[in-house]
Design a protein around this motif. Structure first.
Motif, mmCIF file in Angstrom:
data_model
loop_
_atom_site.group_PDB
_atom_site.id
_atom_site.type_symbol
_atom_site.label_atom_id
_atom_site.label_comp_id
_atom_site.label_asym_id
_atom_site.label_seq_id
_atom_site.Cartn_x
_atom_site.Cartn_y
_atom_site.Cartn_z
ATOM 1 N N ASP A 155 0.838 -1.201 0.000
ATOM 2 C CA ASP A 155 0.000 0.000 0.000
ATOM 3 C C ASP A 155 0.870 1.248 0.000
ATOM 4 O O ASP A 155 0.645 2.181 -0.779
ATOM 5 C CB ASP A 155 -0.912 -0.002 1.228
ATOM 6 N N GLN A 192 2.766 1.548 -3.485
ATOM 7 C CA GLN A 192 2.027 1.144 -4.675
ATOM 8 C C GLN A 192 2.449 1.923 -5.918
ATOM 9 O O GLN A 192 2.542 1.354 -7.006
ATOM 10 C CB GLN A 192 0.530 1.232 -4.452
ATOM 11 N N TRP A 194 -3.575 -4.792 -4.841
ATOM 12 C CA TRP A 194 -4.127 -3.615 -4.155
ATOM 13 C C TRP A 194 -3.747 -2.333 -4.889
ATOM 14 O O TRP A 194 -4.537 -1.382 -4.961
ATOM 15 C CB TRP A 194 -3.625 -3.588 -2.727
ATOM 16 N N ARG A 200 -6.397 -0.623 -7.933
ATOM 17 C CA ARG A 200 -6.892 0.325 -6.933
ATOM 18 C C ARG A 200 -8.086 1.114 -7.442
ATOM 19 O O ARG A 200 -8.907 1.575 -6.646
ATOM 20 C CB ARG A 200 -5.771 1.263 -6.507
ATOM 21 N N TRP A 201 -8.184 1.291 -8.753
ATOM 22 C CA TRP A 201 -9.285 2.060 -9.337
ATOM 23 C C TRP A 201 -10.641 1.473 -8.961
ATOM 24 O O TRP A 201 -11.637 2.183 -8.917
ATOM 25 C CB TRP A 201 -9.143 2.122 -10.857
ATOM 26 N N LEU A 208 -10.788 -1.526 -6.393
ATOM 27 C CA LEU A 208 -10.703 -2.085 -5.045
ATOM 28 C C LEU A 208 -10.808 -1.007 -3.981
ATOM 29 O O LEU A 208 -11.480 -1.196 -2.950
ATOM 30 C CB LEU A 208 -9.385 -2.861 -4.870
ATOM 31 N N GLN A 209 -10.150 0.135 -4.209
ATOM 32 C CA GLN A 209 -10.103 1.152 -3.168
ATOM 33 C C GLN A 209 -11.379 1.991 -3.108
ATOM 34 O O GLN A 209 -11.511 2.858 -2.237
ATOM 35 C CB GLN A 209 -8.840 1.997 -3.332
ATOM 36 N N LYS A 210 -12.295 1.707 -4.004
ATOM 37 C CA LYS A 210 -13.638 2.285 -3.893
ATOM 38 C C LYS A 210 -14.534 1.399 -3.033
ATOM 39 O O LYS A 210 -15.541 1.854 -2.502
ATOM 40 C CB LYS A 210 -14.262 2.447 -5.274
ATOM 41 N N THR A 241 -11.438 -0.558 2.390
ATOM 42 C CA THR A 241 -10.312 0.128 3.014
ATOM 43 C C THR A 241 -9.146 -0.861 3.009
ATOM 44 O O THR A 241 -9.348 -2.063 2.789
ATOM 45 C CB THR A 241 -10.625 0.522 4.469
ATOM 46 N N LEU A 242 -7.945 -0.371 3.248
ATOM 47 C CA LEU A 242 -6.805 -1.283 3.328
ATOM 48 C C LEU A 242 -7.040 -2.330 4.413
ATOM 49 O O LEU A 242 -6.772 -3.523 4.208
ATOM 50 C CB LEU A 242 -5.518 -0.505 3.626
ATOM 51 N N TYR A 282 -9.552 -4.956 3.255
ATOM 52 C CA TYR A 282 -8.937 -5.765 2.195
ATOM 53 C C TYR A 282 -7.977 -6.790 2.793
ATOM 54 O O TYR A 282 -8.024 -7.981 2.460
ATOM 55 C CB TYR A 282 -8.201 -4.867 1.203
#
Length: 203
Positions: free
Chosen positions: A107, A110, A173, A177-178, A180-182, A185-186, A189
């Motif tokens: 993270d 990245q 991750w 991220r485009w 997954l991160q929507k 949260t880390l 995940y």
């Protein structure tokens, strides 16, 4: 770091290490913003805090800078991962700690990891082979952690496959991220991936 793989006219090893660290930091900043191909050596020199003439005392080509960047990224990941493996007190909890730490490192780095995978194709074949060997070395570190923490639980082949899965899940991750991160949260995940890992080990 394999400083001696890159030609330099400077003899002072301490100064070489210092200047190349400045170079790596400056180059990563520019590669994030512009990519490797659109970044010039003059821009790298300026971002690093010295002249283009000084830059060429420590490297010969822009590809040398990219090699140093890739090598530095892997060395940083390797060291941070190595520091988490407690071979003197192996346990499933230690393995989970190693996996969680690896995800956190992925993270935090990245951008650097994405740069490396996007640009490594610009290196010549011997340098590409070297960088890819670094990746294999890190997968082997994960494999050794699995084998150490779970002795007699998995075959060597299963441990190798599991290590590759963990390695890719950490990089995913950043790569995805485009989306997954929507959705995650880390923390969520990582918790989900650890949950899947424990589930697979329980079978």
């Amino acid at each position: 770091m394999t400083e001696n793989r890159i030609e330099t006219s400077v003899k002072d090893q301490e100064l070489i290490a210092k200047r190349r660290q400045q170079m790596i930091k400056g180059a990563i900043s520019l590669f994030k913003e512009k990519g490797f191909h659109r970044t010039t050596t003059r821009e790298i020199a300026k971002e690093s805090g010295f002249s283009i003439g000084t830059l060429y005392e420590y490297i010969r080509t822009k590809e040398d800078v990219l090699f140093l960047v890739c090598d530095a990224i892997y060395e940083q990941v390797r060291k941070r991962l190595e520091d988490t493996i407690q071979s003197d007190s192996p346990s499933i909890d230690n393995l989970i700690f190693v996996v969680k730490k690896y995800f956190v490192v992925m993270d935090e780095m990245q951008e650097e990891v994405i740069i490396m995978y996007q640009e490594v194709k610009s290196l010549k074949k011997p340098a590409q082979d070297y960088v890819l060997q670094k990746e294999r070395d890190m997968v082997n570190m994960l494999k050794e952690a699995i084998v150490t923490c779970l002795p007699d639980t998995l075959t060597e082949l299963d441990a190798e496959l599991l290590a590759n899965n963990i390695f890719i899940q950490g990089q995913m991750w950043g790569f995805r991220r485009w989306i997954l991160q929507k959705r995650f949260t880390l923390e969520t995940y990582v918790d989900k991936q650890v949950q899947f890992l424990l589930s697979s080990l329980a079978k």
